[in-house]
Design a protein around this motif. Structure first.
Motif, short mmCIF file in Angstrom:
data_model
loop_
_atom_site.label_atom_id
_atom_site.label_comp_id
_atom_site.label_asym_id
_atom_site.label_seq_id
_atom_site.Cartn_x
_atom_site.Cartn_y
_atom_site.Cartn_z
N ASP A 1 0.86 -1.18 0.00
CA ASP A 1 0.00 0.00 0.00
C ASP A 1 0.89 1.23 0.00
OD1 ASP A 1 -1.85 1.98 0.37
OD2 ASP A 1 -2.48 1.33 2.35
N GLN A 2 0.92 1.93 -1.10
CA GLN A 2 1.73 3.14 -1.22
C GLN A 2 0.83 4.36 -1.15
OE1 GLN A 2 3.93 2.52 -4.85
NE2 GLN A 2 5.27 1.04 -3.88
N GLU B 1 -2.31 4.21 -1.74
CA GLU B 1 -3.34 4.05 -2.74
C GLU B 1 -4.68 3.73 -2.08
OE1 GLU B 1 -2.14 1.05 -5.48
OE2 GLU B 1 -0.44 2.20 -6.20
N SER B 2 -5.72 4.11 -2.73
CA SER B 2 -7.05 3.76 -2.25
C SER B 2 -7.43 2.39 -2.78
CB SER B 2 -8.06 4.80 -2.74
OG SER B 2 -8.22 4.70 -4.15
N MET C 1 -9.85 1.86 -4.69
CA MET C 1 -10.19 2.05 -6.09
C MET C 1 -8.93 2.00 -6.96
SD MET C 1 -12.56 2.28 -8.30
CE MET C 1 -14.02 2.76 -7.44
N GLN C 2 -7.85 2.58 -6.50
CA GLN C 2 -6.60 2.52 -7.26
C GLN C 2 -6.07 1.09 -7.31
OE1 GLN C 2 -4.78 5.61 -4.91
NE2 GLN C 2 -4.65 6.97 -6.69
N CYS C 3 -6.25 0.34 -6.23
CA CYS C 3 -5.88 -1.07 -6.23
C CYS C 3 -6.69 -1.80 -7.30
CB CYS C 3 -6.14 -1.69 -4.86
SG CYS C 3 -6.00 -3.49 -4.81
N MET D 1 -7.98 -0.65 -9.97
CA MET D 1 -7.58 -0.25 -11.32
C MET D 1 -6.25 -0.89 -11.73
SD MET D 1 -8.95 3.71 -11.20
CE MET D 1 -7.65 4.27 -12.23
N SER D 2 -5.38 -1.18 -10.77
CA SER D 2 -4.09 -1.77 -11.10
C SER D 2 -4.09 -3.30 -10.98
CB SER D 2 -2.99 -1.18 -10.20
OG SER D 2 -3.22 -1.50 -8.85
N CYS E 1 -10.34 -5.90 -3.66
CA CYS E 1 -9.21 -5.39 -2.90
C CYS E 1 -9.64 -5.19 -1.45
CB CYS E 1 -8.72 -4.06 -3.46
SG CYS E 1 -7.99 -4.19 -5.10
#
Length: 71
Positions: free
Chosen positions: A28-29, A31-32, A34-36, A38-39, A61
Motif C-alpha cells: 500500500d503506497q 493508494e485507495s 479504487m486505485q488497487c 484499477m491496477s 481489494c
C-alpha cells in the motif's frame, strides 16, 4: 507503507463449483481501494497464466485483518 490484499475467488476448470479464496499481497503506497482495483487486472492475468487449471470467478481489494470492500 502497509499492505493491501487482492482477494481472488478461484475455481477449478474441471470442477467449476469447486472454488476457494486466495490472496495476493500488494504494498500500500497510499493508494485507495479504487486505485488497487484499477491496477489489479495485470496481476490477475499473471496469476491466471501461472495457474492454467483455474479461473478467477471474482476478485476484490481489501486490507489484511479488516473487513474487505467489494469493488
Amino acid at each position: 507503507m502497509g499492505l493491501m490484499e487482492l482477494i481472488l475467488t478461484v475455481c477449478a476448470l474441471a470442477q467449476p463449483a469447486s472454488c476457494e479464496e486466495t490472496t495476493l499481497a500488494f504494498v500500500d503506497q497510499g493508494e485507495s481501494l479504487m486505485q488497487c482495483a484499477m491496477s489489479a487486472p495485470p496481476t490477475i492475468a499473471e496469476w491466471v497464466n501461472h495457474h492454467p487449471t483455474h479461473f478467477v470467478a471474482r476478485w476484490r481489494c481489501g486490507y489484511p485483518d479488516k473487513e474487505s470492500h467489494d469493488l
